[in-house]
Design a protein around this motif. Sequence first.
Motif, PDB file in Angstrom:
ATOM      1  N   TRP A 154      -7.035   5.351   4.936  1.00 21.34           N
ATOM      2  CA  TRP A 154      -8.260   4.603   4.985  1.00 21.34           C
ATOM      3  C   TRP A 154      -7.736   3.191   4.883  1.00 21.34           C
ATOM      4  O   TRP A 154      -7.392   2.751   3.912  1.00 21.34           O
ATOM      5  CB  TRP A 154      -9.112   4.924   3.854  1.00 21.34           C
ATOM      6  CG  TRP A 154      -9.571   6.502   3.967  1.00 21.34           C
ATOM      7  CD1 TRP A 154      -8.996   7.413   5.018  1.00 21.34           C
ATOM      8  CD2 TRP A 154     -10.434   7.110   2.894  1.00 21.34           C
ATOM      9  NE1 TRP A 154      -9.870   8.574   4.437  1.00 21.34           N
ATOM     10  CE2 TRP A 154     -10.533   8.279   3.505  1.00 21.34           C
ATOM     11  CE3 TRP A 154     -11.427   6.678   1.943  1.00 21.34           C
ATOM     12  CZ2 TRP A 154     -11.494   9.154   2.754  1.00 21.34           C
ATOM     13  CZ3 TRP A 154     -12.015   7.574   1.520  1.00 21.34           C
ATOM     14  CH2 TRP A 154     -12.206   8.974   1.856  1.00 21.34           C
ATOM     15  N   VAL A 155      -7.870   2.407   5.811  1.00 20.63           N
ATOM     16  CA  VAL A 155      -7.586   0.967   5.948  1.00 20.63           C
ATOM     17  C   VAL A 155      -8.837   0.104   5.716  1.00 20.63           C
ATOM     18  O   VAL A 155      -9.916   0.455   6.530  1.00 20.63           O
ATOM     19  CB  VAL A 155      -6.723   0.730   7.248  1.00 20.63           C
ATOM     20  CG1 VAL A 155      -6.267  -0.783   7.074  1.00 20.63           C
ATOM     21  CG2 VAL A 155      -5.629   1.682   7.439  1.00 20.63           C
ATOM     22  N   GLU A 165       0.394   3.624  -3.534  1.00 26.69           N
ATOM     23  CA  GLU A 165       1.649   4.673  -3.591  1.00 26.69           C
ATOM     24  C   GLU A 165       2.053   5.230  -2.425  1.00 26.69           C
ATOM     25  O   GLU A 165       3.374   5.740  -2.442  1.00 26.69           O
ATOM     26  CB  GLU A 165       0.970   5.850  -4.468  1.00 26.69           C
ATOM     27  CG  GLU A 165      -0.066   6.820  -3.895  1.00 26.69           C
ATOM     28  CD  GLU A 165      -0.564   7.765  -4.605  1.00 26.69           C
ATOM     29  OE1 GLU A 165      -0.151   8.167  -5.583  1.00 26.69           O
ATOM     30  OE2 GLU A 165      -1.627   8.194  -4.215  1.00 26.69           O
ATOM     31  N   GLU A 185      -7.118   2.135   1.107  1.00 29.98           N
ATOM     32  CA  GLU A 185      -8.082   2.821   0.102  1.00 29.98           C
ATOM     33  C   GLU A 185      -7.676   4.072  -0.705  1.00 29.98           C
ATOM     34  O   GLU A 185      -7.330   4.494  -1.744  1.00 29.98           O
ATOM     35  CB  GLU A 185      -9.475   2.789   0.559  1.00 29.98           C
ATOM     36  CG  GLU A 185     -10.006   1.384   0.571  1.00 29.98           C
ATOM     37  CD  GLU A 185     -11.607   1.542   1.158  1.00 29.98           C
ATOM     38  OE1 GLU A 185     -12.147   0.497   0.913  1.00 29.98           O
ATOM     39  OE2 GLU A 185     -11.993   2.587   1.690  1.00 29.98           O
ATOM     40  N   ARG A 186      -7.522   5.034   0.449  1.00 28.47           N
ATOM     41  CA  ARG A 186      -7.132   6.493   0.077  1.00 28.47           C
ATOM     42  C   ARG A 186      -6.167   6.897   1.335  1.00 28.47           C
ATOM     43  O   ARG A 186      -6.378   6.363   2.338  1.00 28.47           O
ATOM     44  CB  ARG A 186      -8.353   7.021  -0.172  1.00 28.47           C
ATOM     45  CG  ARG A 186      -8.247   8.127  -1.127  1.00 28.47           C
ATOM     46  CD  ARG A 186      -9.705   8.419  -1.967  1.00 28.47           C
ATOM     47  NE  ARG A 186     -10.307   9.689  -1.328  1.00 28.47           N
ATOM     48  CZ  ARG A 186     -10.224  10.707  -2.156  1.00 28.47           C
ATOM     49  NH1 ARG A 186      -9.773  10.780  -3.479  1.00 28.47           N
ATOM     50  NH2 ARG A 186     -10.850  11.836  -1.754  1.00 28.47           N
ATOM     51  N   VAL A 187      -5.395   7.848   0.838  1.00 27.60           N
ATOM     52  CA  VAL A 187      -4.422   8.337   2.060  1.00 27.60           C
ATOM     53  C   VAL A 187      -4.784   9.927   1.739  1.00 27.60           C
ATOM     54  O   VAL A 187      -4.321  10.755   0.453  1.00 27.60           O
ATOM     55  CB  VAL A 187      -2.896   8.162   1.895  1.00 27.60           C
ATOM     56  CG1 VAL A 187      -2.117   8.953   2.739  1.00 27.60           C
ATOM     57  CG2 VAL A 187      -2.893   6.496   1.924  1.00 27.60           C
ATOM     58  N   SER A 230      -3.378  16.964  -0.092  1.00 20.70           N
ATOM     59  CA  SER A 230      -3.571  15.956  -1.169  1.00 20.70           C
ATOM     60  C   SER A 230      -4.831  14.810  -0.685  1.00 20.70           C
ATOM     61  O   SER A 230      -4.932  14.887   0.502  1.00 20.70           O
ATOM     62  CB  SER A 230      -2.375  15.234  -1.700  1.00 20.70           C
ATOM     63  OG  SER A 230      -1.972  14.376  -0.580  1.00 20.70           O
ATOM     64  N   PRO A 231      -5.313  14.180  -1.805  1.00 18.49           N
ATOM     65  CA  PRO A 231      -5.190  14.391  -3.022  1.00 18.49           C
ATOM     66  C   PRO A 231      -5.746  15.612  -3.827  1.00 18.49           C
ATOM     67  O   PRO A 231      -6.358  16.262  -3.050  1.00 18.49           O
ATOM     68  CB  PRO A 231      -6.055  13.044  -3.522  1.00 18.49           C
ATOM     69  CG  PRO A 231      -7.047  12.664  -2.450  1.00 18.49           C
ATOM     70  CD  PRO A 231      -5.966  13.146  -1.048  1.00 18.49           C
TER      71      PRO A 231
ATOM     72  N   ARG B 715     -17.536   6.443   2.584  1.00 18.49           N
ATOM     73  CA  ARG B 715     -16.378   7.187   2.997  1.00 18.49           C
ATOM     74  C   ARG B 715     -16.042   8.335   2.101  1.00 18.49           C
ATOM     75  O   ARG B 715     -14.839   8.575   1.786  1.00 18.49           O
ATOM     76  CB  ARG B 715     -15.025   6.334   3.461  1.00 18.49           C
ATOM     77  CG  ARG B 715     -15.365   5.073   4.217  1.00 18.49           C
ATOM     78  CD  ARG B 715     -14.350   4.367   4.394  1.00 18.49           C
ATOM     79  NE  ARG B 715     -13.333   4.496   5.446  1.00 18.49           N
ATOM     80  CZ  ARG B 715     -12.311   3.858   5.727  1.00 18.49           C
ATOM     81  NH1 ARG B 715     -11.983   2.733   5.062  1.00 18.49           N
ATOM     82  NH2 ARG B 715     -11.599   4.065   6.668  1.00 18.49           N
ATOM     83  N   ASN B 745      -6.971   7.430  -4.832  1.00 16.94           N
ATOM     84  CA  ASN B 745      -6.453   8.775  -4.721  1.00 16.94           C
ATOM     85  C   ASN B 745      -6.218   9.305  -6.207  1.00 16.94           C
ATOM     86  O   ASN B 745      -5.898  10.836  -6.332  1.00 16.94           O
ATOM     87  CB  ASN B 745      -5.069   8.766  -4.300  1.00 16.94           C
ATOM     88  CG  ASN B 745      -4.980   8.979  -2.771  1.00 16.94           C
ATOM     89  OD1 ASN B 745      -6.211   8.849  -2.204  1.00 16.94           O
ATOM     90  ND2 ASN B 745      -4.156   9.376  -2.109  1.00 16.94           N
TER      91      ASN B 745
END
Lengths: 456, 819
Positions: A154-155, A165, A185-187, A230-231, B715, B745
């Motif tokens: 998430w960019v 990370e 933001e999140r992967v 994951s996560p 999101r 995360n």
Amino acid sequence: MKNPIRLALLAAFAAQPLVASAFTPEDYMAWFNANQSAQPQFVDGDVITYDKADLIRPFTPAEYQDIQIFEGMEVKIKDAGDISPPDVYKKATEQFAGTATIASDGALENYTAGRPFDPATFKPGAEDGWKMAWNWNFRWQLAGLSVGEVHWVWVRAGGEHSGHEVMSEAGGKYKPFYTGGGSFERVLTGPYRRVMFSHRSDLPETNYKVNNGEGFAKGTEFREYTGFTSPFDIAGTAFLILRYDDPRKSDDSWAYIPSLRRVRRISVEVKSDSLLGTDHTLEDFYCFNGRPLEHDWEYVGTARTLAVARSRNANAVFYGPNGWAMLDDWALRTVDVVKQIPKRSNHPYSLKFLHIDRETGECYHSNAFDKAGKLWKIWQLSKLWSEDPHAQEQVTNWKAKVTPPGTRFSIFQSINVMDVQNNRGTLVPTRGIAAPATDLDEVKKLLDVNYLTEGR
Amino acid sequence: MKSTLRALSLGASVLSAAVLVAPSAEARILIDALGGEVKLEGYLSSEARANVGNGEAYLNQWIQRFELNAEVNYEDVGIFDTLSFVTVVRPEFDAAYYYGDSIGHGTARNAGGTSYMGDTFTYDNAPREFGGFDIYQNVRFGNANFGGGNNNAIGDENRATGNHFNTVGRPLNMTGGLSKIVTNGFQNPSWLTNNFETILNRAPGQGKYSPTNANLGGFSGAAVTSQMELNCIRCYDLDDDPLDVAMNNTGSSGRLYPFRELYADATVGDWWFRVGKQQIVWGKTDFFRMQDLVNPVDFGQHFFFDSFEDFRIPQWIASAQWKFGNIGPTTDNAIQFLWNFDEFQRVGLGNPSQGWAHPFSKDISVFAMYNTFFAVEPCVSSAVELERSQKAAALGLPGGAFINDNVCGSRGPNDPRSPAGFGSPAGLRIDDRPDWELGNTEGGLRWEFRLGELHIAASYYYGWNDTPVFQYENINVMNTGLGGFQPLGANTAANLGLGQVDCTVSDLTGGIISGHPFAGFGGALDPNGVCPQASLGFPIQVMNPTAAIGQIAANGSQDAAVDSLTGEVSTISDFAQRAIAAKDATLFYRASTNALTGGHVKMSYKQSHTPGLSFDYFEPWSGIVFRVESSWTFDELVNNTRKADWVDKSDIMKWSVGLDRPTFIPWLNKDRTFFLSMQLFDTWFMDYEGDKHSGYLTDEHNFITTFFYIGNYMRDKLKPVGFVVWEEASNSFVFGQNLEWFIDNHWSIKGGLHMIWGGNENFRQDAGPYHSFAVPSTGGPSGFGGTYPFQELPLGVARSGIGALSNNDEVFFQLKYQF
């Protein structure tokens, strides 16, 4: 002082909506019409930089230009060469040419294998729109795509992501792929697998069907598994979609919900819904992964666009001020443009344009407009050619399954969506990618509904 | 609320510090070790829950939790295609419970707090538990006028002063009731308020847990609030250490330490094996369990508000599944066989001192307390015995010499007697759970397949019912020499052969210390010398309930008895005969005020066969997924208060229909659907018998409707979740709403509230042999002032269903770090 000012300007630019004023389908068509017969002013090997960006504007969809063109850009022009499907597909295309038909509701009938229709004969309009949609649906895929690891990144425009990370994970092995700016933001991470069971050009001896269309393969076009590892809050979540060979039959879908420890039948409405918060929907994968009959189709015409059709990298490399432009070789490809119009009134999109490669049948670009007719999302896809030597890195470095030599498959390398209304995007690079042969025993285990309960 | 805010800030600080000093963690840790690939993931969380529904706000629970999921995976090991070893460890600690005296509500560690069901334990709201037979000599709770006219004056004075003692400041009886432990000098008065609370004395139309209703009389109960060890054989949760309770390491929660789950997974071709401590989840219904009955659940931690995964109790199970593809018109066939070889674990109800202990956990505490303190023989302090002997000698009464055996502890260090005791069977004696043996293990199978558009699962399970029933082992039938207390007839000597001989002691000192109205009547009550020397006691025969009613009916006692529901006056033997003729023991029990003094109960279980069937279907036009599930349990044990021992069997059918639909609501969220789900659930007792206040504990059908939604914003980083539950029979409701924010995360925070209300329309059930324990009312039929037959204790809470947990409304906040 130049650089800080320049950076500040770039940051300000990046923070603005990607398209300064509302971009409509008419704007897209204006670019399409203006450039349909444009001739390239660059040659193979040229590296297009910012000062020469105008050279590629006729071959870059208007809505994508702000993403592709920026100070520091490097668009290397490289012809993809012969990346046509293998002989089995061409043979089936030739053998069954003229047999497939379109029913009054748009369903494909009397189709066996190969490309159903010859796009060279297409004219703008709905009739050939349906043909184009089915050509897309039955492009060459061998047995389907296998991905060991999908990243859903998430960019958000602006900022940077050096401290995320993912840049240090596993000793920094992902760092080389995520260059440039943009904040992460999140992967999400997880595997993917699709297996085609019918209309398999490579299986003439079994009636072009896996297992002769019996047993597990009966009545099935494909089964598709999308998982997340994951996560932790979504680890174990998995989706299984069953697409029937009957084009009029709705998909069956199931999801494994880890907190319930139970498989749940899910409504196909989910296909047009955001997938776990990404900017993709299940229907957007590949450009379009839905059922053609749930939409109306119009053939628009051909265009010539630049695309990463034969990546020079084993894995997608991103760069640019927002980290979502692709640093790679760009080939000038002839594409068929088709308009997809959702039939459901509550579908989030009003329409999409898909760019489908005339030679390979793959999609490199699409866009979607919201219900108000404003540009909402842009997709850019990159492909890795299965016969290139560096494709073997998927096996050696990423534990991919083996793609049989001679498969001649444009392997899915990445799909990247930019939400221009919200200044954000989702990068979906894939690693451990392959188009493996079908091992029915292995496939039965993975794509059986009952397999989902084995997840943790 | 200050303590709550302090707890929250402390929790955030602790968690943040833990994360800062911990090595930086990736989203999921993968290590090559043990010859394979080891995966580690989990989370740290701190969740504070504040009770806001009980008139005051206080920190109810503050749970620090760490969960680690570890697995190691191998491929192609021997005959196995894949082989994995998985474990889940999850230590936790409820700081509000453990340190309740400083930051919580103090329901543990003798801090004196009361639960959402309780009031401070006093003579006013639990007179029998507090003062034993004092209530019968104290006109405050009845209009009887025993032993002379000055009792009204005593009552008037007590009401004015709040003192239930007589004019010389002494209790009316020196034994019987928990306060006698204090009056005999063995504890301070604060021991009563710090360790007990009064529950279940709700008056109609007056909301929860008010003091005795003056018009109808109340059956109050004293539940234990601390970790006092109670005498109940094999009972869960009655002897837990405070640290164990705080760590959720109780009998109720199952044996979660050291491993919550620990199992091996293996695949061989089309076979999948899993052996170890695990959860097996069948069925398709949310919130309810029909096919999902392999593992028991623990409702005592947080009711049903947590995910089932969190309160389903893992058990040692061997499971084998064979996927065999297509057969005929069916596809995706799989059959799973399982053997639950673990020791039986019943449904968890919580330690009675915990913040969310289920009302039935309180019931268990009340009746285990009865067995601990009231079933034992009475005794007195040395000083009291000296005083008794001197007064007896002065009055020329028998038993004038000092009786050393009356003194507590005189029988040695293991002397079980107590000044609180009545000396006859009372309360919960045993949780009669099946021992571990091969024949007591459980097993079943499930066959799943697809047939056309349907995805079907047929199941069968043979195992012990998780939910016990309360069953009377015996009842205490009076056999005194005094008319009016002779249900077995006047021939007390002949009656000695009926059941076991015993005595319910009103006062070991004979009532002479306080000038008791009944002082000197001991001999008349006890012509056969059954009771302790010089005591005031009621001789009893301890009998099987069915035999007791039969004998009373046969012996033709002419004792007057009053049907406390209708006010009809007849003989006790006549009421017994009616009960036999109508096959309805309540006809006898509600007239039994003068006939019985309680009895022993046990928790009983039974094995049953339960087939089940479920399917789901997606309807494309509407976009709705339909889920249907059902189960049929044959001959499940149920409580039926129309039976003499309260136990019956019934076939029980459960079914549910659920509808799911992800739905775009553009004006709320144009990007994302809302997941909407609705269910209707029913428990149908096929052999139902009863009405609103007697017989089975619920109606023939118990319909529950649920609705919940999940939204997603930003999101999917911001998730609102809400639900509503309505239980039709009790007209009670639950509402929950929370909002979770996934910051990245790793970090997330969640806050929300839960509200429970309703269940006030009906919360009473026949009290059976404990009918005589109800506190007499000031109005109503004669006798000891009349006692209303339908009470909340012991089983009436079942009538109020979900609403029994009302007044435990909460707000909560959670901080979580996952890796």
